[in-house]
Design a protein around this motif. Structure first.
Motif, PDB file in Angstrom:
ATOM      1  N   ASP B  58      39.997  33.664  52.393  1.00 59.55           N
ATOM      2  CA  ASP B  58      40.648  34.615  51.460  1.00 59.55           C
ATOM      3  C   ASP B  58      42.271  34.254  50.996  1.00 59.55           C
ATOM      4  OD1 ASP B  58      38.393  36.124  51.117  1.00 59.55           O
ATOM      5  OD2 ASP B  58      39.096  37.463  52.461  1.00 59.55           O
ATOM      6  N   ARG B  61      43.995  35.085  46.858  1.00 55.25           N
ATOM      7  CA  ARG B  61      43.296  36.236  46.596  1.00 55.25           C
ATOM      8  C   ARG B  61      42.007  35.796  47.082  1.00 55.25           C
ATOM      9  NH1 ARG B  61      46.012  34.666  42.036  1.00 55.25           N
ATOM     10  NH2 ARG B  61      43.981  33.694  41.306  1.00 55.25           N
ATOM     11  N   SER B  62      41.107  36.952  47.618  1.00 49.89           N
ATOM     12  CA  SER B  62      39.595  36.679  47.605  1.00 49.89           C
ATOM     13  C   SER B  62      38.758  35.951  46.487  1.00 49.89           C
ATOM     14  CB  SER B  62      39.007  37.994  47.971  1.00 49.89           C
ATOM     15  OG  SER B  62      39.568  38.505  48.869  1.00 49.89           O
ATOM     16  N   ASN B  90      31.588  37.941  48.470  1.00 49.04           N
ATOM     17  CA  ASN B  90      32.668  36.691  48.031  1.00 49.04           C
ATOM     18  C   ASN B  90      32.230  36.131  47.069  1.00 49.04           C
ATOM     19  OD1 ASN B  90      33.762  33.720  49.629  1.00 49.04           O
ATOM     20  ND2 ASN B  90      35.290  35.410  48.711  1.00 49.04           N
ATOM     21  N   GLN B  93      33.371  37.937  43.969  1.00 48.55           N
ATOM     22  CA  GLN B  93      35.115  37.356  43.907  1.00 48.55           C
ATOM     23  C   GLN B  93      35.198  36.432  43.386  1.00 48.55           C
ATOM     24  OE1 GLN B  93      35.619  38.115  47.932  1.00 48.55           O
ATOM     25  NE2 GLN B  93      36.134  40.185  47.772  1.00 48.55           N
ATOM     26  N   GLU B  97      37.052  35.544  39.654  1.00 50.95           N
ATOM     27  CA  GLU B  97      38.055  34.584  39.797  1.00 50.95           C
ATOM     28  C   GLU B  97      37.820  33.301  38.786  1.00 50.95           C
ATOM     29  OE1 GLU B  97      41.271  34.127  40.838  1.00 50.95           O
ATOM     30  OE2 GLU B  97      41.306  36.036  41.742  1.00 50.95           O
ATOM     31  N   LEU B 105      38.424  42.021  41.952  1.00 53.93           N
ATOM     32  CA  LEU B 105      37.984  42.841  43.094  1.00 53.93           C
ATOM     33  C   LEU B 105      39.233  43.145  43.970  1.00 53.93           C
ATOM     34  CD1 LEU B 105      34.811  41.193  43.027  1.00 53.93           C
ATOM     35  CD2 LEU B 105      35.023  43.878  43.272  1.00 53.93           C
ATOM     36  N   HIS B 145      32.716  44.783  53.211  1.00 51.23           N
ATOM     37  CA  HIS B 145      33.803  43.906  52.512  1.00 51.23           C
ATOM     38  C   HIS B 145      35.144  44.671  52.689  1.00 51.23           C
ATOM     39  CE1 HIS B 145      31.969  46.720  49.501  1.00 51.23           C
ATOM     40  NE2 HIS B 145      33.347  47.301  49.293  1.00 51.23           N
ATOM     41  N   ASP B 147      37.912  43.631  50.291  1.00 54.00           N
ATOM     42  CA  ASP B 147      38.126  43.644  48.767  1.00 54.00           C
ATOM     43  C   ASP B 147      36.942  43.784  47.870  1.00 54.00           C
ATOM     44  OD1 ASP B 147      40.858  42.876  49.790  1.00 54.00           O
ATOM     45  OD2 ASP B 147      40.496  40.862  50.067  1.00 54.00           O
TER      46      ASP B 147
END
Lengths: 82, 225
Positions: B58, B61-62, B90, B93, B97, B105, B145, B147
């Motif tokens: 992570d 950022r995650s 993840n 996430q 991203e 998130l 989780h 995040d």
């Protein structure tokens, strides 16, 4: 050249970490703190030839998430004396 | 021949095996296991799963580092060609991203890691991932989780709702997510990101089987495609 990048949550984006730290400060008895926001500082050591545009792209493509964060760039004066 | 599925492992993924087992249970065939550092996806992949975990610890950022890993460039291209991509936890996430899904998130509003089974409302039963669910059905799927707090600006949220792209919603407040959003689809409907773990609800020994139909939906959609 050293470049210091500050990555911060955009105004209006809730910062749960900042809120928890704010709460702790109050618990320690510090009055008069109205808000706490937590960000991230990233220092880069880059070639002198690195352009502002390249640094901007580094921020936009990886260092900051533009959905939730803003960034600012500060170049530190590290030029060696002649 | 059945669908060729692939599970991507990043350094720090820890639900990749569960995801592979879930896909094997549903399809009857063991999925390909891909490493994040691979440069290209093999030919003929029909379904890609990005698993849960803590890719790259992570860092930053995650999901941020994983989204820029070598294999992800090929995953993004495949998603743009219409290959179904499922990102769980993840994996969700990573998808935001990678800009395959909108929003971000953030840290749970409570600051706590949340690990429990939560009720979800299936909001969209037209997608290739949710066709086997009943509209408005409530299902039980575990979350785990730190995040998972979904954030997007109001315009984006309105667009997601208006286009039927909210696939799953928490039946009650969970982690601070805007509009209790638990899972969203991309515009084309072939990319789903969700924080809850359907691969952890595949058989009765897991305490519930509500996740199984997600995989069955996708496999059925692929078979009919």
């Amino acid at each position: 050249m050293k470049v210091r990048i500050l990555v911060r949550l955009k105004p209006g984006v809730l910062d749960p970490q900042g809120r928890a730290v704010h709460h702790s400060l109050e618990g320690l008895g510090f009055d008069g703190v109205s808000d706490v926001r937590i960000g991230r500082m990233i220092e880069l050591d880059v070639d002198e030839a690195t352009t502002d545009e390249a640094i901007d792209q580094m921020c936009r493509q990886l260092l900051a998430n533009m959905v939730i964060e803003d960034y600012s760039v500060e170049k530190l004066n590290t030029a060696e004396p002649a | 021949m059945g669908a060729r599925c692939a599970v991507v492992t990043f350094p720090g993924s820890n639900c990749d095996r569960d995801m592979a087992v879930a896909l094997e249970k549903v399809t009857g065939a063991s999925p390909l296991r891909l490493w994040h550092g691979d440069s290209e996806l093999p030919e003929g992949i029909d379904f890609i799963a990005l698993p849960g975990g803590f890719s790259y610890g992570d860092y930053l950022r995650s999901g941020a580092m994983a989204a820029r890993s070598p294999l992800m460039a090929s995953v993004i291209k495949a998603a743009e060609r219409g290959v179904p991509v499922l990102g769980v936890c993840n994996g969700f996430q990573v998808l935001t991203e990678a800009k395959l899904l909108p929003g971000a998130l953030m840290r749970n509003a409570s600051q706590n890691f949340i690990c429990r089974t939560v009720p979800l409302i299936v909001e969209n039963t037209q997608s290739l991932f949710t066709g086997a669910y009943e509209a408005g059905e409530q299902v039980q799927i575990p979350v785990a989780h730190h995040d998972g707090n979904f954030f997007a600006d109001e315009d984006t949220l309105d667009r997601l709702e208006g286009e039927g792209r909210v696939a799953f919603r928490y039946a009650g407040p969970c982690n601070g997510s805007r509009r209790d959003i638990a899972g969203i689809l991309n515009q084309a409907g072939n990319v789903l990101g969700m924080m809850p773990h359907p691969e952890r609800a595949i058989e009765s020994d897991h305490g519930g089987e509500d996740g199984r139909r997600l995989f069955e939906s996708a496999i059925r959609a692929l078979a009919g495609a």
